[in-house]
Design a protein around this motif. Structure first.
Motif, PDB file in Angstrom:
ATOM      1  N   MET A  85       0.855  -1.166   0.000  1.00 46.12           N
ATOM      2  CA  MET A  85       0.000   0.000   0.000  1.00 46.12           C
ATOM      3  C   MET A  85       0.904   1.234   0.000  1.00 46.12           C
ATOM      4  SD  MET A  85      -2.950   1.310   2.709  1.00 46.12           S
ATOM      5  CE  MET A  85      -3.075  -0.255   3.441  1.00 46.12           C
ATOM      6  N   THR A  86       0.625   2.126  -0.893  1.00 45.76           N
ATOM      7  CA  THR A  86       1.462   3.314  -0.997  1.00 45.76           C
ATOM      8  C   THR A  86       0.970   4.456  -0.129  1.00 45.76           C
ATOM      9  OG1 THR A  86       0.231   4.043  -2.929  1.00 45.76           O
ATOM     10  CG2 THR A  86       2.209   2.723  -3.331  1.00 45.76           C
ATOM     11  N   SER A  87      -0.316   4.457   0.210  1.00 39.87           N
ATOM     12  CA  SER A  87      -0.830   5.505   1.090  1.00 39.87           C
ATOM     13  C   SER A  87      -1.968   4.947   1.936  1.00 39.87           C
ATOM     14  CB  SER A  87      -1.323   6.698   0.267  1.00 39.87           C
ATOM     15  OG  SER A  87      -2.427   6.311  -0.523  1.00 39.87           O
ATOM     16  N   PHE A  88      -2.224   5.629   3.019  1.00 42.54           N
ATOM     17  CA  PHE A  88      -3.291   5.223   3.923  1.00 42.54           C
ATOM     18  C   PHE A  88      -4.630   5.590   3.286  1.00 42.54           C
ATOM     19  CE2 PHE A  88      -5.611   5.167   7.976  1.00 42.54           C
ATOM     20  CZ  PHE A  88      -5.053   4.033   8.547  1.00 42.54           C
ATOM     21  N   PRO A  89      -5.623   4.715   3.352  1.00 42.99           N
ATOM     22  CA  PRO A  89      -6.914   5.000   2.714  1.00 42.99           C
ATOM     23  C   PRO A  89      -7.535   6.307   3.223  1.00 42.99           C
ATOM     24  CG  PRO A  89      -6.803   2.711   3.382  1.00 42.99           C
ATOM     25  CD  PRO A  89      -5.607   3.395   3.971  1.00 42.99           C
ATOM     26  N   SER A  90      -7.928   7.151   2.307  1.00 41.27           N
ATOM     27  CA  SER A  90      -8.454   8.473   2.676  1.00 41.27           C
ATOM     28  C   SER A  90      -9.748   8.374   3.484  1.00 41.27           C
ATOM     29  CB  SER A  90      -8.663   9.342   1.434  1.00 41.27           C
ATOM     30  OG  SER A  90      -9.620   8.757   0.581  1.00 41.27           O
ATOM     31  N   ASP A  91     -10.572   7.342   3.220  1.00 37.70           N
ATOM     32  CA  ASP A  91     -11.815   7.221   3.986  1.00 37.70           C
ATOM     33  C   ASP A  91     -11.533   6.908   5.460  1.00 37.70           C
ATOM     34  OD1 ASP A  91     -10.915   4.685   3.060  1.00 37.70           O
ATOM     35  OD2 ASP A  91     -12.902   3.817   3.356  1.00 37.70           O
ATOM     36  N   LEU A  92     -10.448   6.175   5.730  1.00 38.54           N
ATOM     37  CA  LEU A  92     -10.094   5.910   7.124  1.00 38.54           C
ATOM     38  C   LEU A  92      -9.539   7.163   7.789  1.00 38.54           C
ATOM     39  CD1 LEU A  92      -8.508   2.341   6.934  1.00 38.54           C
ATOM     40  CD2 LEU A  92     -10.859   3.003   7.487  1.00 38.54           C
ATOM     41  N   LEU A  93      -8.762   7.936   7.064  1.00 37.79           N
ATOM     42  CA  LEU A  93      -8.268   9.209   7.607  1.00 37.79           C
ATOM     43  C   LEU A  93      -9.431  10.149   7.917  1.00 37.79           C
ATOM     44  CD1 LEU A  93      -5.143   9.881   5.372  1.00 37.79           C
ATOM     45  CD2 LEU A  93      -5.173   9.280   7.792  1.00 37.79           C
ATOM     46  N   THR A  94     -10.402  10.187   7.023  1.00 36.14           N
ATOM     47  CA  THR A  94     -11.581  11.028   7.243  1.00 36.14           C
ATOM     48  C   THR A  94     -12.354  10.542   8.468  1.00 36.14           C
ATOM     49  OG1 THR A  94     -11.759  11.536   4.892  1.00 36.14           O
ATOM     50  CG2 THR A  94     -13.750  11.851   6.232  1.00 36.14           C
ATOM     51  N   GLY A  95     -12.515   9.223   8.590  1.00 38.97           N
ATOM     52  CA  GLY A  95     -13.199   8.652   9.753  1.00 38.97           C
ATOM     53  C   GLY A  95     -12.486   9.000  11.054  1.00 38.97           C
ATOM     54  N   TYR A  96     -11.156   8.952  11.037  1.00 36.58           N
ATOM     55  CA  TYR A  96     -10.372   9.291  12.233  1.00 36.58           C
ATOM     56  C   TYR A  96     -10.560  10.767  12.579  1.00 36.58           C
ATOM     57  CZ  TYR A  96      -6.417  10.088  15.312  1.00 36.58           C
ATOM     58  OH  TYR A  96      -5.625  10.458  16.373  1.00 36.58           O
ATOM     59  N   GLN A  97     -10.510  11.617  11.581  1.00 37.54           N
ATOM     60  CA  GLN A  97     -10.711  13.051  11.825  1.00 37.54           C
ATOM     61  C   GLN A  97     -12.113  13.306  12.371  1.00 37.54           C
ATOM     62  OE1 GLN A  97      -9.771  14.526   7.933  1.00 37.54           O
ATOM     63  NE2 GLN A  97      -7.574  14.680   8.366  1.00 37.54           N
ATOM     64  N   ASP A  98     -13.108  12.620  11.825  1.00 38.15           N
ATOM     65  CA  ASP A  98     -14.477  12.757  12.322  1.00 38.15           C
ATOM     66  C   ASP A  98     -14.578  12.308  13.777  1.00 38.15           C
ATOM     67  OD1 ASP A  98     -15.226  13.679   9.823  1.00 38.15           O
ATOM     68  OD2 ASP A  98     -16.190  11.797   9.215  1.00 38.15           O
ATOM     69  N   PHE A  99     -13.912  11.203  14.119  1.00 37.84           N
ATOM     70  CA  PHE A  99     -13.900  10.709  15.503  1.00 37.84           C
ATOM     71  C   PHE A  99     -13.277  11.742  16.427  1.00 37.84           C
ATOM     72  CE2 PHE A  99     -11.296   8.730  18.827  1.00 37.84           C
ATOM     73  CZ  PHE A  99     -12.292   8.177  19.610  1.00 37.84           C
ATOM     74  N   ARG A 100     -12.117  12.250  16.036  1.00 37.69           N
ATOM     75  CA  ARG A 100     -11.407  13.227  16.879  1.00 37.69           C
ATOM     76  C   ARG A 100     -12.245  14.486  17.106  1.00 37.69           C
ATOM     77  NH1 ARG A 100      -6.214  12.730  19.191  1.00 37.69           N
ATOM     78  NH2 ARG A 100      -6.418  14.953  19.072  1.00 37.69           N
ATOM     79  N   GLN A 101     -12.902  14.959  16.074  1.00 32.30           N
ATOM     80  CA  GLN A 101     -13.668  16.204  16.169  1.00 32.30           C
ATOM     81  C   GLN A 101     -15.077  15.986  16.728  1.00 32.30           C
ATOM     82  OE1 GLN A 101     -13.476  17.628  12.141  1.00 32.30           O
ATOM     83  NE2 GLN A 101     -11.296  18.115  12.296  1.00 32.30           N
ATOM     84  N   GLY A 102     -15.589  14.769  16.627  1.00 34.97           N
ATOM     85  CA  GLY A 102     -16.949  14.474  17.070  1.00 34.97           C
ATOM     86  C   GLY A 102     -16.991  13.744  18.391  1.00 34.97           C
ATOM     87  N   ARG A 103     -16.996  12.413  18.312  1.00 34.39           N
ATOM     88  CA  ARG A 103     -17.177  11.586  19.513  1.00 34.39           C
ATOM     89  C   ARG A 103     -16.090  11.808  20.555  1.00 34.39           C
ATOM     90  NH1 ARG A 103     -18.439   5.098  19.880  1.00 34.39           N
ATOM     91  NH2 ARG A 103     -18.537   5.061  22.146  1.00 34.39           N
ATOM     92  N   PHE A 104     -14.830  11.844  20.127  1.00 37.28           N
ATOM     93  CA  PHE A 104     -13.752  12.039  21.095  1.00 37.28           C
ATOM     94  C   PHE A 104     -13.876  13.388  21.781  1.00 37.28           C
ATOM     95  CE2 PHE A 104      -9.507  13.430  22.381  1.00 37.28           C
ATOM     96  CZ  PHE A 104      -9.178  12.409  23.245  1.00 37.28           C
ATOM     97  N   ALA A 105     -14.153  14.416  21.006  1.00 35.15           N
ATOM     98  CA  ALA A 105     -14.289  15.752  21.589  1.00 35.15           C
ATOM     99  C   ALA A 105     -15.446  15.785  22.590  1.00 35.15           C
ATOM    100  CB  ALA A 105     -14.499  16.784  20.486  1.00 35.15           C
TER     101      ALA A 105
END
Length: 87
Positions: A1-21
């Motif tokens: 794999m050459t890069s991390f899947p963008s949908d997982l990065l988006t999901g992580y950002q959503d978690f950090r800004q939503g549920r985690f916050a």
């Protein structure tokens, strides 16, 4: 794999800004005091079967060990750590 899947990065950002916050105090409490789940679930590593989702639990409420076919090998008292026995 050459890069991390963008949908997982988006999901992580959503978690950090939503549920985690929203639940940051709970996560800090779990980090400080540790976790004491009352229940251990041995589950299949099949991605379609997520015990946390099926049982509607919050972080720290259950301890999940996932392995192939949710099988637990016999206890081996040989001093070695064997998959599920290590958990």
């Amino acid at each position: 794999m050459t890069s991390f899947p963008s949908d997982l990065l988006t999901g992580y950002q959503d978690f950090r800004q939503g549920r985690f916050a929203a639940e940051q105090a709970k996560y800090k409490e779990l980090a400080r005091q540790g976790q004491t789940p009352r229940t251990m679930i041995i589950a299949c590593c099949d991605s379609r079967a997520a015990p946390e989702t099926i049982f509607g639990t919050m972080p720290g409420e259950i301890f999940v060990v996932r392995n192939v076919a949710n099988m637990v090998p016999p206890y081996e008292p040989d001093g070695e750590l064997h998959a599920t026995s290590a958990a």
